[in-house]
Design an enzyme around this catalytic site. Structure first.
Site, PDB file in Angstrom:
ATOM      1  N   HIS A 265      -0.023  49.785 -15.248  1.00 54.86           N
ATOM      2  CA  HIS A 265       0.337  50.316 -16.572  1.00 54.86           C
ATOM      3  C   HIS A 265       1.815  50.172 -16.865  1.00 54.86           C
ATOM      4  O   HIS A 265       2.213  49.775 -17.949  1.00 54.86           O
ATOM      5  CB  HIS A 265       0.026  51.813 -16.631  1.00 54.86           C
ATOM      6  CG  HIS A 265      -1.336  52.106 -17.144  1.00 54.86           C
ATOM      7  ND1 HIS A 265      -2.104  51.158 -17.760  1.00 54.86           N
ATOM      8  CD2 HIS A 265      -2.056  53.250 -17.153  1.00 54.86           C
ATOM      9  CE1 HIS A 265      -3.244  51.705 -18.098  1.00 54.86           C
ATOM     10  NE2 HIS A 265      -3.251  52.975 -17.737  1.00 54.86           N
TER      11      HIS A 265
ATOM     12  N   ARG B 165     -10.394  26.521 -10.997  1.00 52.33           N
ATOM     13  CA  ARG B 165     -10.568  26.244  -9.557  1.00 52.33           C
ATOM     14  C   ARG B 165     -11.648  27.185  -9.039  1.00 52.33           C
ATOM     15  O   ARG B 165     -11.603  28.379  -9.293  1.00 52.33           O
ATOM     16  CB  ARG B 165      -9.269  26.499  -8.806  1.00 52.33           C
ATOM     17  CG  ARG B 165      -8.095  25.711  -9.341  1.00 52.33           C
ATOM     18  CD  ARG B 165      -6.844  26.039  -8.514  1.00 52.33           C
ATOM     19  NE  ARG B 165      -5.706  25.311  -9.019  1.00 52.33           N
ATOM     20  CZ  ARG B 165      -4.870  25.781  -9.933  1.00 52.33           C
ATOM     21  NH1 ARG B 165      -5.046  26.996 -10.424  1.00 52.33           N
ATOM     22  NH2 ARG B 165      -3.863  25.051 -10.349  1.00 52.33           N
TER      23      ARG B 165
ATOM     24  N   ARG C 119     -13.939  22.835 -12.092  1.00 49.37           N
ATOM     25  CA  ARG C 119     -13.824  21.842 -11.031  1.00 49.37           C
ATOM     26  C   ARG C 119     -14.710  22.270  -9.865  1.00 49.37           C
ATOM     27  O   ARG C 119     -14.609  23.398  -9.394  1.00 49.37           O
ATOM     28  CB  ARG C 119     -12.373  21.726 -10.555  1.00 49.37           C
ATOM     29  CG  ARG C 119     -12.224  20.681  -9.446  1.00 49.37           C
ATOM     30  CD  ARG C 119     -10.795  20.568  -8.965  1.00 49.37           C
ATOM     31  NE  ARG C 119     -10.398  21.744  -8.220  1.00 49.37           N
ATOM     32  CZ  ARG C 119      -9.154  21.948  -7.768  1.00 49.37           C
ATOM     33  NH1 ARG C 119      -8.212  21.071  -8.017  1.00 49.37           N
ATOM     34  NH2 ARG C 119      -8.856  23.029  -7.087  1.00 49.37           N
TER      35      ARG C 119
ATOM     36  N   GLU D 167      -6.913  11.928  -9.308  1.00 49.34           N
ATOM     37  CA  GLU D 167      -5.802  12.467  -8.513  1.00 49.34           C
ATOM     38  C   GLU D 167      -5.566  11.650  -7.255  1.00 49.34           C
ATOM     39  O   GLU D 167      -4.823  12.068  -6.373  1.00 49.34           O
ATOM     40  CB  GLU D 167      -6.081  13.930  -8.142  1.00 49.34           C
ATOM     41  CG  GLU D 167      -7.418  14.111  -7.428  1.00 49.34           C
ATOM     42  CD  GLU D 167      -7.727  15.570  -7.107  1.00 49.34           C
ATOM     43  OE1 GLU D 167      -6.794  16.371  -6.976  1.00 49.34           O
ATOM     44  OE2 GLU D 167      -8.926  15.890  -6.978  1.00 49.34           O
TER      45      GLU D 167
ATOM     46  N   ASN E 252      -0.335  16.706  -9.044  1.00 52.18           N
ATOM     47  CA  ASN E 252       0.189  17.116  -7.737  1.00 52.18           C
ATOM     48  C   ASN E 252      -0.339  16.199  -6.639  1.00 52.18           C
ATOM     49  O   ASN E 252       0.427  15.625  -5.869  1.00 52.18           O
ATOM     50  CB  ASN E 252      -0.185  18.569  -7.439  1.00 52.18           C
ATOM     51  CG  ASN E 252       0.366  19.521  -8.484  1.00 52.18           C
ATOM     52  OD1 ASN E 252       1.056  19.092  -9.405  1.00 52.18           O
ATOM     53  ND2 ASN E 252       0.066  20.794  -8.343  1.00 52.18           N
ATOM     54  N   ASP E 253      -1.657  16.045  -6.577  1.00 47.82           N
ATOM     55  CA  ASP E 253      -2.222  15.164  -5.553  1.00 47.82           C
ATOM     56  C   ASP E 253      -1.969  13.695  -5.888  1.00 47.82           C
ATOM     57  O   ASP E 253      -1.727  12.895  -4.994  1.00 47.82           O
ATOM     58  CB  ASP E 253      -3.732  15.420  -5.391  1.00 47.82           C
ATOM     59  CG  ASP E 253      -3.989  16.551  -4.387  1.00 47.82           C
ATOM     60  OD1 ASP E 253      -3.028  16.958  -3.707  1.00 47.82           O
ATOM     61  OD2 ASP E 253      -5.130  17.025  -4.287  1.00 47.82           O
TER      62      ASP E 253
ATOM     63  N   ARG F  51       4.783  16.894   0.003  1.00 54.56           N
ATOM     64  CA  ARG F  51       5.935  17.590  -0.559  1.00 54.56           C
ATOM     65  C   ARG F  51       6.360  18.777   0.297  1.00 54.56           C
ATOM     66  O   ARG F  51       7.426  19.334   0.128  1.00 54.56           O
ATOM     67  CB  ARG F  51       5.670  18.030  -1.993  1.00 54.56           C
ATOM     68  CG  ARG F  51       4.700  19.164  -2.139  1.00 54.56           C
ATOM     69  CD  ARG F  51       4.794  19.706  -3.542  1.00 54.56           C
ATOM     70  NE  ARG F  51       3.512  20.283  -3.927  1.00 54.56           N
ATOM     71  CZ  ARG F  51       3.299  20.868  -5.076  1.00 54.56           C
ATOM     72  NH1 ARG F  51       4.257  20.934  -5.961  1.00 54.56           N
ATOM     73  NH2 ARG F  51       2.124  21.374  -5.354  1.00 54.56           N
TER      74      ARG F  51
ATOM     75  N   CYS G  53      -3.803  18.198 -15.689  1.00 56.19           N
ATOM     76  CA  CYS G  53      -3.830  19.594 -15.263  1.00 56.19           C
ATOM     77  C   CYS G  53      -2.880  19.870 -14.112  1.00 56.19           C
ATOM     78  O   CYS G  53      -2.913  20.923 -13.496  1.00 56.19           O
ATOM     79  CB  CYS G  53      -5.252  20.025 -14.909  1.00 56.19           C
ATOM     80  SG  CYS G  53      -6.005  19.021 -13.618  1.00 56.19           S
TER      81      CYS G  53
END
Lengths: 566, 87
Positions: A186, A293, A329, A428, A451-452, A462, A499
């Site tokens: 809250h 995901r 996915r 990817e 990313n991939d 990375r 994405c």
């Protein structure tokens, strides 16, 4: 410097006002005049409701209807026949009102806390607030007056209760520091609604700070800078102004269509990890979900989730989105995401091993139950299926064949689903980029997972500091891969999204506009920023920048140049 | 005694506002109104009991009404939940 959780963005510079909790101690006693004690209890409830009603009015003026409702909820709770009845039963058993209130409130606090559910646990905070309010009235303790705080006050307290929040005058309070609370408590919600920077869960804040001392509250990272010097004050004053300016600008983009400067529209979706995140996507003005995901359903447990459990989760997310698109996915395990009960063997090279679609196609029962759950949920909204880690056309074909099998099963059982559900590919891997032309023939859409894609194209992890310098989506190789994927999709007339994190990068946006991306999927807090950045570019300007970028030979030239144009 | 199975469709599940609206509406009936969920019984006239049940969107619950006006109570209860509790 003290460190807590950043719960409401922005910078506050001001002087500390400590709100000490009043002692609500009492000695329980046995009552003999039960009627009189019942009257005393009912009187305290009436007074509590009157006070709360007045506070709700105040907060409605200062903050809004939604926040006032939290307080009106307190009235609903104390007027709950079950709660009142139980308290009165204890009084009838000769307990004093204080002790009866405390016991019954404790019962509910414990019950709510035990659920482990975020929203329900917040109700425990409400009941605590009610208990303290009733005890203050019964014991005749004066409540602290936050409304008297002078301009430039940083409130410091153990816990910010909704009733305390009601006294806050937005123009006078520049920061909030508490010892408890999370991003979803809250305190955090109210601080954000009031647009007051807040650092919550700062250990021992009340003991470590003293009233009147100057502090800086950084609501982004939860830092509290004590005894700041002039240089720090100047630095943070500048930060504060920049933040306020940007916030005003971004709010202009809420509720608007996502379009570039020529008026070409794009879809702007969010990436989410649980059905509850769909609420955040919706609140953030996301136009749908570009990546849901599903690993959360499979993690932190000891056996596979059932089809029904999965169906509930997908349906829940879909209902929250009220018909907006939801791209789910399918399971992406293996690699760095371990699930003990699946009994996956340790691999020499997990990122090139048995993971994602490869694992699913070898475990068809498990995969089919996920696909059936998604199909069943598709009767409740615009749901699309996306396969991760595709590297060959056969994988897409096998996956689609399984979707058809699942459809036939459902049809045979008379269960509803979307007959025309779209099945897409998360592009990817370097392989999927190179065969994007072939995949585009058979996929309903693409979504680029940068990313991939960056990792696999550059063969660089990375997380490894020795090779991290290679990991950049602005590498000429990665940009060519992205361009190829988008071009192949557009040639076949299928939608193509992104994405990965790069979709929200202001330097990447002109390139994506020029390549012809149709959908951006980003984290919820980035939605308005991305909408603003897309609106900056005309296609011609983006093309000019992109032509230059694609003419460079190194990542450094590209990023140096892009930094000059954004 | 009458009963009916319904699915909760409002996004946030049975939380403060929906639970409060629902409990208030049920309070006017003489019949008892019970929510059966996950093997437990919850008094639907008590907001706190409903919240403690922690019922999420998409969950199926069984409504059980017992008393002189049980049919009316069940009809309103089912209608409220199926229409998303005003959200």
């Amino acid at each position: 410097m003290l460190k807590g959780i950043g719960a409401s963005e922005g910078i506050g510079i001001g002087r500390v006002m400590i709100i000490k909790e009043q002692s609500l101690e009492y000695t329980p006693k046995e009552v003999t005049d039960i009627e009189a004690e019942l009257e005393r209890f009912r009187g305290s409830v009436d007074k509590f409701c009157d006070n709360t009603m007045a506070q709700a009015d105040a907060i409605r003026q200062s903050t809004g209807e939604k926040e006032a409702e939290i307080l009106l909820g307190h009235i609903a709770i104390i007027r709950d026949p079950f709660m009142g009845g139980e308290i009165e039963n204890l009084i009838k058993a000769n307990q004093c009102a204080e002790s009866a209130v405390e016991q019954i409130c404790k019962m509910f606090i414990d019950m709510f806390s035990a659920t482990g559910d975020d929203l329900t646990m917040q109700r425990a905070a409400d009941v605590k607030d009610i208990r303290d309010g009733l005890l203050s009235i019964l014991l005749g303790v004066e409540e602290v007056k936050i409304s008297d705080a002078p301009a430039g006050t940083v409130l410091v307290c153990k816990e910010l209760t909704p009733s305390m929040t009601a006294g806050i005058k937005k123009e006078n309070i520049v920061g909030i520091i508490t010892e408890t609370g999370s991003k979803t408590s809250h305190s955090a919600i109210l601080a954000r609604a009031l647009e007051i920077p807040a650092a919550l869960s700062v250990p021992n804040a009340v003991a470590q700070l003293s009233s009147g001392e100057q502090v800086i509250v950084d609501g982004d990272n939860g830092e509290v800078i004590t005894a700041p010097d002039q240089a720090q004050i100047d630095e943070y004053t500048a930060k504060r102004e920049a933040f306020l300016r940007e916030r005003r600008e971004l709010e202009n983009y809420r509720g608007k269509a996502t379009a570039n400067a020529d008026g070409t529209e794009y879809e702007l979706f969010c990436n989410i990890g649980t059905p509850k995140d769909a609420v955040k996507a919706d609140d953030a003005d996301g136009e749908g979900v570009g990546l849901f995901r599903t690993e959360f359903l499979f993690m932190d447990r000891s056996s596979l989730p059932t089809e029904d459990e999965q169906f509930d989760a997908y349906k829940q997310a879909s209902l929250i989105l009220k018909g907006k698109p939801l791209i789910i996915r399918t399971l992406d395990i293996g690699g760095d995401k371990e699930i003990p009960y699946l009994g996956l063997e340790k691999e020499e090279n997990p990122f090139m091993g048995f993971r994602a679609i490869r694992y699913c196609l070898k475990n068809r029962d498990m995969f089919k139950s996920q696909i059936k759950a998604i199909l069943r949920a598709s009767a409740f909204g615009d749901i699309r299926i996306m396969f991760p880690l595709i590297t060959a056309v056969e994988e897409l074909r096998e996956g689609k064949a399984l979707v058809e099998e699942a459809k036939a099963d459902l049809k045979a059982s008379g269960i509803d689903f979307d007959e025309n559900i779209q099945v897409g590919v998360m592009t990817e891997t370097a392989a999927s980029g190179v065969i994007a032309d072939l995949l585009a023939e058979e996929a309903d859409f693409f979504s680029i997972g940068t990313n991939d894609l960056t990792g696999y194209t550059m063969a660089a992890d990375r997380g490894n500091s020795d090779v991290e310098y290679l990991y950049s989506p602005f590498q000429p190789s990665v940009l060519r891969m992205i361009r190829r994927i988008i071009t192949c999709a557009r040639n076949k007339g299928i939608p193509v999204g992104m994405c990965g994190e790069a979709a929200a990068n202001p330097a990447m946006i002109p390139l994506l506009i020029s390549f012809g991306l149709t959908e951006f999927s980003v984290s919820a807090p980035s939605v308005l920023k991305v909408r603003k950045n897309i609106a900056k570019w005309t296609k011609a300007e983006a093309d000019a920048v992109t032509e230059k970028v694609m003419g460079f030979t190194t990542e450094k030239e590209i990023t140096d140049y892009l930094n000059t144009v954004i | 005694m009458v009963s009916k199975k319904v699915t909760l469709v409002n996004a946030q599940g049975f939380h403060m506002r929906p639970a409060s609206v629902f409990a208030q509406a049920m309070a006017k009936y003489t019949s008892s109104v019970t929510i059966k969920f996950n093997g437990n019984d919850y008094n639907a006239k008590s907001l706190l009991n409903i919240i403690a049940a922690c019922i999420k969107c998409g969950s199926e619950i069984e409504l059980v009404c017992d008393g002189p006006d049980e049919n009316e109570a069940l009809a309103e209860a089912a209608q409220m939940i199926e229409s998303g509790l005003g959200e």
